[in-house]
Design a protein around this motif. Structure first.
Motif, PDB file in Angstrom:
ATOM      1  N   UNK A 108       7.414 -14.533  -7.054  1.00 43.62           N
ATOM      2  CA  UNK A 108       6.901 -14.429  -8.421  1.00 43.62           C
ATOM      3  C   UNK A 108       5.400 -14.213  -8.414  1.00 43.62           C
ATOM      4  N   UNK A 109       4.710 -14.946  -7.540  1.00 42.14           N
ATOM      5  CA  UNK A 109       3.262 -14.755  -7.417  1.00 42.14           C
ATOM      6  C   UNK A 109       2.932 -13.368  -6.882  1.00 42.14           C
ATOM      7  N   UNK A 110       3.644 -12.956  -5.842  1.00 35.43           N
ATOM      8  CA  UNK A 110       3.391 -11.649  -5.242  1.00 35.43           C
ATOM      9  C   UNK A 110       3.674 -10.535  -6.257  1.00 35.43           C
ATOM     10  N   UNK A 111       4.737 -10.691  -7.023  1.00 30.70           N
ATOM     11  CA  UNK A 111       5.087  -9.710  -8.057  1.00 30.70           C
ATOM     12  C   UNK A 111       3.938  -9.549  -9.055  1.00 30.70           C
ATOM     13  N   UNK A 112       3.309 -10.654  -9.413  1.00 31.18           N
ATOM     14  CA  UNK A 112       2.195 -10.590 -10.357  1.00 31.18           C
ATOM     15  C   UNK A 112       1.021  -9.814  -9.785  1.00 31.18           C
ATOM     16  N   UNK A 113       0.728 -10.027  -8.500  1.00 31.02           N
ATOM     17  CA  UNK A 113      -0.396  -9.289  -7.896  1.00 31.02           C
ATOM     18  C   UNK A 113      -0.127  -7.786  -7.908  1.00 31.02           C
ATOM     19  N   UNK A 116      -9.526  -8.398  -2.969  1.00 29.08           N
ATOM     20  CA  UNK A 116     -10.369  -9.596  -2.925  1.00 29.08           C
ATOM     21  C   UNK A 116     -10.799 -10.095  -4.295  1.00 29.08           C
ATOM     22  N   UNK A 117     -10.059  -9.728  -5.331  1.00 31.14           N
ATOM     23  CA  UNK A 117     -10.238 -10.292  -6.653  1.00 31.14           C
ATOM     24  C   UNK A 117      -8.888 -10.692  -7.217  1.00 31.14           C
ATOM     25  N   UNK A 118      -8.898 -11.531  -8.239  1.00 36.80           N
ATOM     26  CA  UNK A 118      -7.640 -11.966  -8.841  1.00 36.80           C
ATOM     27  C   UNK A 118      -7.567 -13.468  -8.974  1.00 36.80           C
ATOM     28  N   UNK A 119      -6.704 -13.923  -9.854  1.00 34.94           N
ATOM     29  CA  UNK A 119      -6.702 -15.340 -10.241  1.00 34.94           C
ATOM     30  C   UNK A 119      -6.215 -16.276  -9.149  1.00 34.94           C
ATOM     31  N   UNK A 120      -5.387 -15.786  -8.245  1.00 27.69           N
ATOM     32  CA  UNK A 120      -4.810 -16.692  -7.250  1.00 27.69           C
ATOM     33  C   UNK A 120      -5.846 -17.205  -6.254  1.00 27.69           C
ATOM     34  N   UNK A 170      -7.749 -12.143   0.400  1.00 31.06           N
ATOM     35  CA  UNK A 170      -7.174 -11.278  -0.623  1.00 31.06           C
ATOM     36  C   UNK A 170      -6.357 -12.100  -1.623  1.00 31.06           C
ATOM     37  N   UNK A 171      -6.206 -11.550  -2.800  1.00 27.23           N
ATOM     38  CA  UNK A 171      -5.430 -12.212  -3.853  1.00 27.23           C
ATOM     39  C   UNK A 171      -3.960 -12.354  -3.454  1.00 27.23           C
ATOM     40  N   UNK A 172      -3.438 -11.369  -2.728  1.00 27.74           N
ATOM     41  CA  UNK A 172      -2.039 -11.439  -2.321  1.00 27.74           C
ATOM     42  C   UNK A 172      -1.831 -12.544  -1.287  1.00 27.74           C
ATOM     43  N   UNK A 173      -2.832 -12.791  -0.429  1.00 30.69           N
ATOM     44  CA  UNK A 173      -2.753 -13.926   0.491  1.00 30.69           C
ATOM     45  C   UNK A 173      -2.804 -15.244  -0.284  1.00 30.69           C
ATOM     46  N   UNK A 174      -3.728 -15.317  -1.234  1.00 35.86           N
ATOM     47  CA  UNK A 174      -3.860 -16.542  -2.025  1.00 35.86           C
ATOM     48  C   UNK A 174      -2.618 -16.811  -2.861  1.00 35.86           C
ATOM     49  N   UNK A 206       1.373 -21.487  -3.543  1.00 38.77           N
ATOM     50  CA  UNK A 206       2.725 -22.042  -3.425  1.00 38.77           C
ATOM     51  C   UNK A 206       2.831 -22.946  -2.203  1.00 38.77           C
ATOM     52  N   UNK A 207       2.292 -22.488  -1.091  1.00 39.49           N
ATOM     53  CA  UNK A 207       2.424 -23.232   0.158  1.00 39.49           C
ATOM     54  C   UNK A 207       1.788 -24.623   0.089  1.00 39.49           C
TER      55      UNK A 207
END
Length: 396
Positions: free
Chosen positions: A19-24, A32-36, A252-256, A261-262
């Motif tokens: 779900x998080x990845x889908x949002x990114x 390197x930007x984004x809310x996560x 990166x935001x996708x890593x975050x 979740x982790x």
């Protein structure tokens, strides 16, 4: 050979991360930007009890940035353990500085007796600086590593720090979730006691973002500088003004998106790892010639890696034979890292009374310890370990 592979240490991921990845992907914020990123930083800071945390590309990047803001310069020296992963040492070379290697104690962490002895007898304290008598160079800092999640003796180290006016950088890349239960730093997490602490989220760590790291400090001005340097040192991001040499070291935001979740699952992971460690411990205590290394009783360790020591005379085979046999039957194990002072880039660097580290390098084996390891897998590992006893070898 068993009909499945039991890995050493692999990620414990949930499909809920999707779900998080889908949002990114939907928002386009995958870099390197984004809310996560901020969410993960906030969760990390809260978890370890710090005001702020700065996400970065890797634990190694975090260590590099930390050394820079702590003032380590070309031709300075930094005291490090020889028993560690080489990523704890290489950033010193990035700075044009040189490591001085210390031995370990029986916790695998830096030997504080030898450290203090070295500073007292092999160095001079002049004008608030430690000068190495042998090299004539200034020793600026100590990097202490909490090896395999077992907390180092920070109470002792911080007294040494104050006495000799040294900076302390905590490599807590293996120790997220480990904290102290007694003493001056009761309830303080590894990584939060020295000047700066660094964590890693590599795929084999207790939580993962695939890669990535995090830096914490009680000195917020240091974190501000790290955040500035990690994003190419943009003094004015609108007009691309850069007043310093920066680095592309941001997470990166996708890593975050993975990290947010982790970290919510971390305490469950530690609970499972402690339970599995105790299952191993109970069984290995009854195998002649094998010992599982303990974690400090005055701490709540994260039980990241499980290490066994092989006594060849009592067990019947040496570490290398056991290593080869277990891997051949699909049980992934690994030896301790090669000691860093023996690695080619560091052969000319100073080491001080290194002795015990050789013993562990030759006799230690890490066995499967993933947080999704099940009891049936542990039973398989134990069964294989029991095959090698003096009695069995004599029977053959």
């Amino acid at each position: 050979m068993i009909n499945k592979t039991i890995p050493l240490s692999v990620p414990n991921l949930s499909l809920e991360i999707l779900e998080n990845v889908k949002e990114t992907i939907e928002t386009g914020w995958v870099s390197t930007g984004g809310r996560f990123i901020q969410e993960f930083e906030n969760k990390m800071a809260k978890y370890v009890g710090m005001e702020r945390a700065i996400a970065c590309q890797s634990g190694t990047a975090g260590l590099h940035l930390a050394l820079k803001v702590l003032g380590v310069e070309h031709d300075d020296e930094v005291i490090v353990p020889t028993l560690t992963f080489i990523a704890a040492v290489n950033p010193i070379k990035y700075m044009g500085a040189e490591p001085v290697f210390m031995d370990c104690d029986d916790s695998l962490n830096m030997d504080m007796d030898k450290l203090e002895e070295f500073l007292e007898y092999e160095c001079e304290f002049v004008g608030g600086q430690v000068i190495n008598k042998k090299s004539k160079k200034v020793i600026k800092a100590i990097i202490v590593v909490h090896v395999f999640g077992n907390p180092a003796n920070m109470e002792r180290l911080m007294k040494i720090k104050l006495k000799y006016n040294l900076k302390v950088l905590e490599d807590a890349t293996e120790a997220l979730g480990s904290f102290y239960l007694e003493g001056e730093y009761v309830n303080r997490h590894c990584g939060t006691i020295g000047d700066i602490g660094v964590y890693s989220f590599n795929a084999n760590k207790i939580i993962t973002t695939g890669g990535g790291g995090m830096v914490v400090s009680n000195q917020l001005e240091l974190l501000e500088e790290i955040a500035f340097l990690s994003s190419q040192a943009k003094t004015d991001p609108l007009y691309f003004v850069h007043d310093n040499v920066g680095y592309n070291y941001r997470m990166t935001n996708i890593q975050a998106a993975f990290g947010t979740d982790q970290i919510d699952r971390l305490e469950h992971f530690i609970e499972t790892k402690e339970k599995n460690y105790n299952l191993y411990k109970e069984a290995i205590e009854n195998i002649e010639g094998l010992t599982i290394l303990p974690f400090r009783a005055d701490t709540r360790a994260n039980y990241w890696f499980y290490s066994i020591i092989i006594d060849k005379e009592k067990y019947g085979v040496d570490r290398d034979r056991l290593l080869k046999t277990l891997n051949e039957c699909n049980i992934q194990t690994r030896p301790l890292w090669g000691l860093i002072h023996k690695q080619k880039p560091y052969l000319n660097n100073q080491g001080y009374k290194i002795d015990k580290a050789y013993y562990y390098e030759q006799n230690l084996l890490n066995i499967p310890c993933s947080s999704n390891l099940i009891s049936e897998d542990i039973k398989i590992v134990i069964k294989e370990l029991k095959k090698f006893t003096v009695e069995m070898m004599r029977g053959n």
